[in-house]
Scaffold this motif. Structure first.
Motif, short mmCIF file in Angstrom:
data_model
loop_
_atom_site.label_atom_id
_atom_site.label_comp_id
_atom_site.label_asym_id
_atom_site.label_seq_id
_atom_site.Cartn_x
_atom_site.Cartn_y
_atom_site.Cartn_z
N GLY A 39 -0.75 -8.48 -10.08
CA GLY A 39 -0.16 -7.21 -10.49
C GLY A 39 1.04 -6.85 -9.63
N LYS A 40 1.92 -6.01 -10.17
CA LYS A 40 3.13 -5.65 -9.42
C LYS A 40 2.79 -4.90 -8.13
CE LYS A 40 4.13 -1.45 -12.19
NZ LYS A 40 2.95 -1.46 -13.07
N GLU A 41 1.63 -4.20 -8.13
CA GLU A 41 1.27 -3.42 -6.94
C GLU A 41 0.99 -4.30 -5.72
OE1 GLU A 41 -2.09 -4.84 -8.95
OE2 GLU A 41 -0.59 -3.48 -9.80
N SER A 42 0.65 -5.59 -5.95
CA SER A 42 0.33 -6.46 -4.80
C SER A 42 1.31 -7.62 -4.68
CB SER A 42 -1.10 -6.99 -4.94
OG SER A 42 -1.32 -7.51 -6.23
N LEU A 52 0.83 -1.21 0.00
CA LEU A 52 0.00 0.00 0.00
C LEU A 52 0.86 1.26 0.00
CD1 LEU A 52 -2.81 -0.92 2.57
CD2 LEU A 52 -3.15 -0.48 0.14
N ASP A 53 1.92 1.24 0.82
CA ASP A 53 2.81 2.41 0.91
C ASP A 53 3.52 2.67 -0.42
OD1 ASP A 53 2.02 2.72 3.50
OD2 ASP A 53 3.84 1.84 4.39
N ALA A 54 3.79 1.58 -1.14
CA ALA A 54 4.51 1.72 -2.41
C ALA A 54 3.58 2.10 -3.56
CB ALA A 54 5.22 0.40 -2.75
N TYR A 55 2.25 1.93 -3.36
CA TYR A 55 1.30 2.23 -4.44
C TYR A 55 1.27 3.73 -4.68
CZ TYR A 55 -2.98 2.63 -7.17
OH TYR A 55 -3.89 2.93 -8.16
N ASP A 70 -8.50 0.49 -2.93
CA ASP A 70 -9.48 -0.23 -2.12
C ASP A 70 -9.34 -1.75 -2.30
OD1 ASP A 70 -11.83 -0.53 -0.52
OD2 ASP A 70 -13.05 -0.75 -2.32
N ARG A 71 -9.10 -2.17 -3.53
CA ARG A 71 -8.95 -3.61 -3.81
C ARG A 71 -7.64 -4.17 -3.29
NH1 ARG A 71 -10.30 -2.55 -9.68
NH2 ARG A 71 -12.54 -2.67 -9.88
N LEU A 72 -6.62 -3.30 -3.26
CA LEU A 72 -5.28 -3.72 -2.85
C LEU A 72 -5.19 -3.95 -1.34
CD1 LEU A 72 -2.23 -4.10 -3.43
CD2 LEU A 72 -1.98 -1.62 -3.46
N LYS A 73 -5.99 -3.20 -0.60
CA LYS A 73 -5.87 -3.19 0.86
C LYS A 73 -6.34 -4.49 1.51
CE LYS A 73 -7.05 -0.34 4.80
NZ LYS A 73 -7.67 0.85 5.31
#
Length: 398
Positions: A129-132, A36-39, A48-51
């Motif tokens: 995805g790279k974000e998660s 989350l911090d890197a998003y 919202d979906r990542l959290k």
């Protein structure tokens, strides 16, 4: 090729997974915080979906336990026939083999969608995805622990750390057997998978849902449904984007004003056609292209419409084929609407937010398909199978 795991082993792995998720709850949330911090994006629905918070972990645990309690979807007899030459013929459900799930941002998919595919006897390839990435790798580590605890190969759940170029190459020329691809994400992801895949793809995830307020609507009910469908969860594909209001609705002006003020309480941006944009707080729609759009945001488009027939035609032209709802006290009008609107789910006097596997009695879903083959709407455990013919003879020849 991995030999199909028996149902006892599959269930034991799922129950162990539920146990590990509880044990590692704090660690998962801590690792997710790093994601989350890197998003660095500004997409609120993506964030919202990542959290992953306590309630998301609860959902993952519930999903794994529920899957373990469900009947085995593999080997279910669908048809039997005794041939006049004495052969006994059966058609039974069978697993696909290997399923690739490509998804954005949602670490819960790593448990819920993978769990459904695993329970139905498939090897799972996951490409998140790279974000998660950090969250996903942690959860896959738990899958491997759960598999090892039952003496099963960790090959059953594999995470692909591919960039876009590598993913494209894998879709076009898979380096291992691949039977089905399920993309879970936005339209760009789905288009990318469709364009490059060399095996069947289940298309899901696009909403653009409509509510029609018929002239015989209960107005309090209409208001309640619209507000819920629009504002309860804007990142969901079953959220509401468009409202069509019958031109002949009694007390129409008061209803529209009331609706506008309620939407404004939730800070929803309101776009309206010629009739609606006369009201204060509504922006005029400048192009018909807006009717094709799925917003995934605090944004709604409202128009007046002449009749049920016009409504059906408009929804069939513009919607994403996901969900639509009619608000009316007239059952015959509702029946015509529901029979003729071409969406995976049709509602009468209820919110579109129920298009979801757990809400529609499936326990969970792999995806919500807007395709017509082989299953439409939420795809549950019992749909994630193909079939096979079993023919028993004693020397019959033709």
């Amino acid at each position: 090729m991995n030999t199909l795991l028996n149902i006892e082993t599959r269930n034991a792995v799922l129950l162990k997974m539920a146990e590990l998720l509880e044990q590692e709850r704090a660690a998962i949330m801590k690792i997710n915080k790093a994601d989350l911090d890197a998003y660095d994006g500004d997409d609120i629905s993506m964030y919202d979906r990542l959290k992953v918070d306590d309630s998301k972990v609860d959902e993952m645990i519930k999903s794994a336990k529920h899957l373990a309690s469900q009947e085995d979807p593999v080997g279910v007899e669908r048809f039997s026939f005794k041939h006049d030459n004495g052969m006994q013929v059966y058609n039974k459900t069978a697993s696909f083999g290997t399923i690739l799930i490509i998804y954005e941002s949602r670490p819960d998919v790593t448990v819920e969608a993978a769990g459904i595919a695993f329970k139905s006897g498939n090897k799972i390839l996951l490409k998140g995805g790279k974000e998660s990435l950090k969250s996903n790798l942690k959860i896959v580590e738990l899958w491997h622990q759960a598999l090892k605890s039952q003496g099963a190969s960790t090959d059953w759940v594999e995470y692909l750390q591919f960039n876009r170029t590598e993913t494209q190459a894998f879709l076009e020329k898979p380096t291992q057997k691949l039977d089905l691809i399920v993309p879970r994400g936005g339209e760009r992801l789905i288009a990318f998978v469709k364009e490059h895949a060399s095996c069947p793809v289940i298309i899901s995830g696009r909403g653009n849902n409509f509510v029609y307020v018929h002239k015989e609507a209960d107005l309090d009910l209409a208001l309640k449904v619209i507000i819920n469908a629009k504002t309860a969860k804007i990142s969901a594909c079953n959220a509401l984007d468009k409202v069509l209001i019958d031109k002949n609705l009694p007390n129409k002006e008061a209803f529209i004003k009331n609706l506008i003020s309620k939407l404004k309480e939730f800070k929803v941006q309101i776009l309206g056609d010629e009739a609606i944009s006369k009201f204060e707080g509504v922006e005029a729609i400048v192009s018909d292209a807006i009717w094709y759009q799925e917003f995934l945001d605090y944004k709604i488009a409202i128009a007046e419409i002449n009749s049920n027939e016009d409504t059906i035609a408009m929804i069939n032209k513009y919607s994403g084929g996901h969900s639509s709802s009619i608000i009316t006290k007239n059952d015959a009008v509702a029946e015509t609407f529901m029979a003729n609107v071409d969406t995976a789910a049709v509602y009468h006097n209820a919110s579109t937010r129920f298009t979801d596997g757990s809400q529609l009695g499936l326990g969970g879903e792999l995806a919500i398909s807007t395709d017509k083959l082989h299953q439409r709407g939420p795809i549950g455990l019992q749909h994630l199978v193909t079939n096979k013919w079993y023919v028993h003879g004693n020397g019959q020849i033709r």
